[in-house]
Design an enzyme around this catalytic site. Sequence first.
Site, mmCIF file in Angstrom:
data_model
loop_
_atom_site.group_PDB
_atom_site.id
_atom_site.type_symbol
_atom_site.label_atom_id
_atom_site.label_comp_id
_atom_site.label_asym_id
_atom_site.label_seq_id
_atom_site.Cartn_x
_atom_site.Cartn_y
_atom_site.Cartn_z
ATOM 1 N N HIS A 91 0.866 -1.146 -0.208
ATOM 2 C CA HIS A 91 0.106 0.448 0.219
ATOM 3 C C HIS A 91 1.027 1.289 0.089
ATOM 4 C CE1 HIS A 91 -3.710 2.386 0.784
ATOM 5 N NE2 HIS A 91 -3.826 2.112 1.945
ATOM 6 N N HIS A 146 -2.327 -2.592 -10.557
ATOM 7 C CA HIS A 146 -3.705 -1.862 -9.315
ATOM 8 C C HIS A 146 -4.974 -2.966 -8.878
ATOM 9 C CE1 HIS A 146 -5.802 0.723 -7.429
ATOM 10 N NE2 HIS A 146 -4.543 2.117 -6.323
ATOM 11 N N ASP A 153 2.543 5.324 -7.075
ATOM 12 C CA ASP A 153 3.912 4.916 -6.954
ATOM 13 C C ASP A 153 5.045 4.614 -7.268
ATOM 14 O OD1 ASP A 153 2.800 5.554 -3.961
ATOM 15 O OD2 ASP A 153 2.242 3.398 -3.767
#
Length: 427
Positions: free
Chosen positions: A267, A306, A362
């Site tokens: 996460h 994702h 990210d």
Amino acid sequence: MADTLTITDNRTGKQYEIPITDETIRATDLRQVKVNPDDFGLMAYDPAFLNTASCRSAITFIDGDKGILRYRGYPIEQLAEQSSFVETAYLLLYGELPTETELATWRKDLSGHVLLHENIKMFMGGFRYDAHPMGIFLSTVGALSTFYPLAKNIDDPDSRRRQTLRLVAKVPSIAAYAFRHSVGKPYVYPDSELSYTGNFLSQLFKRTEPVYRPDPVLERALDVLFILHADHEQNCSTSTMRNIGSSNADPYASLAGAAAALYGPLHGGANEAVLRMLNKIGSVDHVPAFVKTVKDGQGRLMGFGHRVYKSYDPRAKVIKETADQVFEVTGRDPLLDVALELERIALQDDYFVSRKLYPNVDFYSGLIYQAMGFDPAMFPVLFAIGRTAGWIAQWEELLRDDTRKIARPRQVYIGESERDYVPLSAR
Ligand code: ACO
């Protein structure tokens, strides 16, 4: 056409009509499906909530197939270009963009709550010099609960508004002090002349200069990153916030739990993992060999894939542009070329294409943070600052929901059936 689902239970031959609302059936409607009257009834088994809506929410909309993300209806791209984090936080929390007066009041109220109690500083000073800043962050947020005991009045809207201000205002101060602690530098008191994000940069990086002036490009880049991370509907940490909040815990306890969920490498820790991966790859010519190891099942391509997005993460697009602006100020990080080459190869490779694995938020954010002078250990803390607005907005929505109940999933028991206790001497 009726908005119902007909279920035939082949065990009994019975049929059931289940209403469909918002493209959803209620899992509790399955309970009527029984073989015997004293059966518990049918349950839905959905570990990791792959296909279960846990709430109705008006905050964030995501269409993962089309790569759409909107806060309160506003596209993330427009907010990243035209809004500020402080304004976006207001939007998430109160549902509408603020008027000029509302925004000015919101800013002023926030700046009135930036300071930390001196005992909080002492509390944070008790951590070892090498404590992970995310560990410091989440423990300190939890500790705030003891400083504001009235926060337990969760049914009082005024109290909730006060805790909201405190949390949004204080998380950057906590984050900055967690960072300063790890490098052995003293706490920097806030500068009310600076913006929310400018003041955070001052609290992080101010040395002996009388006045710290942040670089406007870096200040804006960090503000945009906060906007991009501010909410993402029912992800792991937000569901944790709601889960804890559903027991009527105060917002500090709930937010500490949400931050703990964010800590994990799948996460909020993913950008730290991306950077470690890019460092390990080292140079562009090692990329094909690395991609092969991923395809052979030896680890994942961090920053890719994702649960919700099955196309390009819209936040990753904005971040890529932000990266260019930041590198113009800080100089280009050679790892950016490694990242670009990884993306180029992965987006052509059937392994990633067939699994719909695209760069997520990210993939590039770690490079920006590193260029701005942050150690990877600080990355999830930066994420938590932005996400605090979303966590509280979701918590507030939960508390306003009259149908709210304590979260309590069921299980499918697969253990032993009843058996008699065996005395120690007989085992
Ligand atoms: N690299 C290589 N293969 C991957 C990756 C990846 N990053 N992600 C998924 N896959 C593969 C899986 O091995 C699986 O393949 P299989 O069907 O042959 O077994 C398939 O794609 C589906 O993967 P799941 O694990 O079922 O997907 P899930 O939705 O559960 O996971 C997650 C999503 C956790 C984000 C995953 O893609 C991942 O681990 N990515 C890397 C970590 C990361 O970047 N996390 C940040 C997420 S964004 C955020 O939290 C802000």
